[in-house]
Design a protein around this motif. Structure first.
Motif, short mmCIF file in Angstrom:
data_model
loop_
_atom_site.label_atom_id
_atom_site.label_comp_id
_atom_site.label_asym_id
_atom_site.label_seq_id
_atom_site.Cartn_x
_atom_site.Cartn_y
_atom_site.Cartn_z
N MET A 172 0.86 -1.18 0.00
CA MET A 172 0.00 0.00 0.00
C MET A 172 0.90 1.23 0.00
SD MET A 172 -2.93 -1.21 2.75
CE MET A 172 -3.56 0.46 2.96
N ASP A 173 0.52 2.24 -0.77
CA ASP A 173 1.35 3.42 -0.94
C ASP A 173 1.33 4.27 0.34
OD1 ASP A 173 2.64 5.73 -1.69
OD2 ASP A 173 1.59 5.93 -3.61
N ILE A 177 -2.32 9.54 2.36
CA ILE A 177 -2.67 9.69 3.77
C ILE A 177 -3.97 8.97 4.11
CG2 ILE A 177 -3.13 11.34 5.62
CD1 ILE A 177 -0.22 11.22 4.51
N ASN A 178 -4.95 9.01 3.22
CA ASN A 178 -6.19 8.28 3.44
C ASN A 178 -5.93 6.80 3.17
OD1 ASN A 178 -8.76 7.00 3.12
ND2 ASN A 178 -9.70 8.99 2.73
N THR A 179 -5.83 6.01 4.22
CA THR A 179 -5.44 4.61 4.05
C THR A 179 -6.47 3.79 3.28
OG1 THR A 179 -6.38 4.04 6.22
CG2 THR A 179 -4.04 4.61 6.15
N SER A 180 -7.72 4.20 3.34
CA SER A 180 -8.74 3.50 2.56
C SER A 180 -8.49 3.67 1.07
CB SER A 180 -10.14 4.01 2.91
OG SER A 180 -10.47 3.71 4.26
N ASP A 181 -8.09 4.88 0.66
CA ASP A 181 -7.76 5.11 -0.74
C ASP A 181 -6.55 4.28 -1.15
OD1 ASP A 181 -9.82 6.91 -0.94
OD2 ASP A 181 -8.55 8.70 -0.75
N SER A 182 -5.54 4.22 -0.30
CA SER A 182 -4.34 3.44 -0.59
C SER A 182 -4.68 1.97 -0.76
CB SER A 182 -3.32 3.63 0.53
OG SER A 182 -2.14 2.90 0.26
N ASP A 427 -11.09 7.96 11.66
CA ASP A 427 -9.64 8.00 11.52
C ASP A 427 -9.15 6.57 11.30
OD1 ASP A 427 -6.90 8.08 11.84
OD2 ASP A 427 -6.95 9.53 13.48
N THR A 428 -8.73 6.26 10.07
CA THR A 428 -8.41 4.87 9.70
C THR A 428 -6.92 4.55 9.73
OG1 THR A 428 -8.29 5.43 7.35
CG2 THR A 428 -10.44 4.72 8.21
N GLN A 429 -6.10 5.36 10.37
CA GLN A 429 -4.65 5.14 10.29
C GLN A 429 -4.23 3.79 10.88
OE1 GLN A 429 -2.80 7.09 8.41
NE2 GLN A 429 -4.70 8.23 8.06
#
Length: 468
Positions: A172-173, A177-182, A427-429
């Motif tokens: 995952m990139d 910053i948005n981990t869902s997008d990554s 907050d999905t970090q």
């Protein structure tokens, strides 16, 4: 949580519904004249949930008391019975089951070993892809070939990958910053499609787990084979640390894999969605909340999506506890078979279409019970503007992000029916540290964060109910 869905037809002839919906009492239509102070109403909702909320206790019961609740297993049926009991305990009278056909997939025994050069075999932690074919319990061996990009794959000549085991080390990139997008970007890559890889002549696929964690825990992934696949190759995933070590090893010498998987599909069975509602005092239009009741077969399914289940139940409990007389019907759907098929969500959408039910709004929660940050709004510009006007009511609760536009989990099929969709944004970090792994356990959930998410959801349902 977030998944890439490939929708397949559930039935060739009509739809299957388990039980008839209970008959509602006639709705007495009354004029709504009172003007509400939403700052005060939001505070009442928040105080009730933060002091008396049961979501955390309910999540503990679901995860620790039942544990894994994969489709077509006894654990799922126990979860169904538990959910019905919890809904009855909070005073909901309208509860019913809606049956859906779900695949029967059994993981069985599985192992991966690798050998560098003429060295000894070394065991590597792994998980089969959900719905993957196995090796029939026999050892499948082959040289491992690393493919890093789609251009590398396309440049391979015919025969270069024949009888090889393709290894894709696609992280995952971290710059996104948005981990869902990554996650979604990585998950869409054709490099991790067994159907694509099989067409090269390769006989198995190994991928790096889609995770933000720097550990050696494998994370499951669900796949479908394409209808025209002549060969269905086994596919599996390994942890990030093992993936990096394997790539470094491949740069120095030849590496052989030995895979043994007894995974197999055994047709279909029936699992129900659980539907519960509080009828509206003004009309029978529906505001629906959705979460998945099933989880993977190896873990507790706390963040994915026990938290969502607990939050949906908490919304109904709060309406009951505060004596809120909702104008529209407030309905909760706990979906079957979200992880390895999606039949539950398709069944509910088919039911709504067939019954021609008017749905005002659909809200989903499938992001792990972390601190709420906002709502993703997948709806018309006019509806979005209305919700934007309410932002100041949510700001005291740390809810400010209304700019996202994707609601892609179990409520997504309702978009085809032009129903306004929203998804709780959190907050999905940390979410993808545990997502689809044995680490998805009750102890990863913070009680206060979970309750704050339930607060935001209840507030949104309340204000929608009074304005739409």
């Amino acid at each position: 949580m977030k998944k890439i869905f490939i929708i397949i037809p559930l039935f060739l002839g009509g739809f299957l519904f388990s039980q008839k919906k209970p008959v509602k009492k006639p709705v007495k239509k009354t004029a709504i004249t009172q003007k509400l102070n939403y700052h005060d109403e939001f505070k009442k909702i928040s105080d009730e949930i933060m002091v008396n909320g049961m979501a955390y206790n309910n999540l503990g019961e679901l995860t620790k008391g039942i544990g894994p609740r994969f489709s077509a297993t006894p654990g799922y049926i126990k979860a169904v019975e538990w959910a019905e009991r919890k809904l009855k305990e909070i005073g909901v009278e309208m509860i019913w089951r809606q049956e859906a056909k779900v695949p029967v997939w059994i993981r069985g025994r599985e192992s991966l070993q690798i050998k560098a050069g003429n060295g000894d075999w070394k065991n590597i932690r792994m998980l089969s892809f959900g719905n993957s074919e196995g090796t029939g319990g026999k050892d499948l061996t082959g040289e491992i070939i690393l493919i890093s990009t789609t251009s590398e794959l396309n440049a391979m000549s015919i025969g270069q990958l024949k009888d090889k085991v393709v290894f894709v080390n696609l992280p995952m990139d971290p710059k996104i910053i948005n981990t869902s997008d990554s996650y979604l970007i990585a998950a869409k890559s054709k490099l991790i499609s067994p159907s694509v890889i099989a067409k090269t002549g390769a006989k198995a696929l190994i991928i790096r787990s889609l995770t933000t964690a720097n550990d050696d825990t494998p994370h499951a992934k669900m796949i479908y084979y394409e209808p025209d696949d002549k060969v269905k190759i086994p596919a599996l995933t390994i942890g990030a640390r093992s993936a990096d070590e394997l790539e470094n090893l491949l740069k120095k010498q030849k590496v052989t894999a030995k895979i043994n998987m007894t995974a197999e599909s055994k047709g279909e069975t029936i699992n129900p969605n659980i539907i519960a509602e509080i009828p509206g005092k003004k009309d029978s239009k529906v505001i629906v909340l959705g979460a998945q009741l099933d989880c993977w077969d190896f873990g507790e399914g706390a963040i994915d999506d026990g938290t969502g289940v607990a939050q949906c139940i908490e919304v109904l409990r709060t309406f009951k506890a505060l004596g809120i007389e909702n104008n529209h019907t407030i309905r909760v759907v706990l979906y079957a078979n979200s992880e390895n098929g999606g039949q539950g969500r398709e069944m509910y959408a088919a039911y709504v279409k067939k019954k021609e039910e008017k749905h005002v709004f659909a809200l989903g929660t499938d992001a792990g019970g972390y601190s709420p940050r906002g709502f993703s709004l997948d709806m018309s510009p006019q509806r979005r503007r209305q919700i934007f006007e309410w932002k100041n009511y949510f700001l005291p609760y740390g809810v400010y992000d209304f700019d996202q536009t994707d609601a892609i989990q179990d409520i997504s099929p309702l978009k085809k029916l032009d129903i306004p969709l929203a998804e709780l944004v959190v907050d999905t970090q940390r979410y993808f540290d545990y997502h689809h792994s044995v680490e998805d356990t009750f102890d990863k959930v913070n009680k206060r964060e979970l309750l704050l998410g339930a607060v935001a959801m209840t507030q949104m349902i309340f204000i929608i109910d009074n304005n739409w």
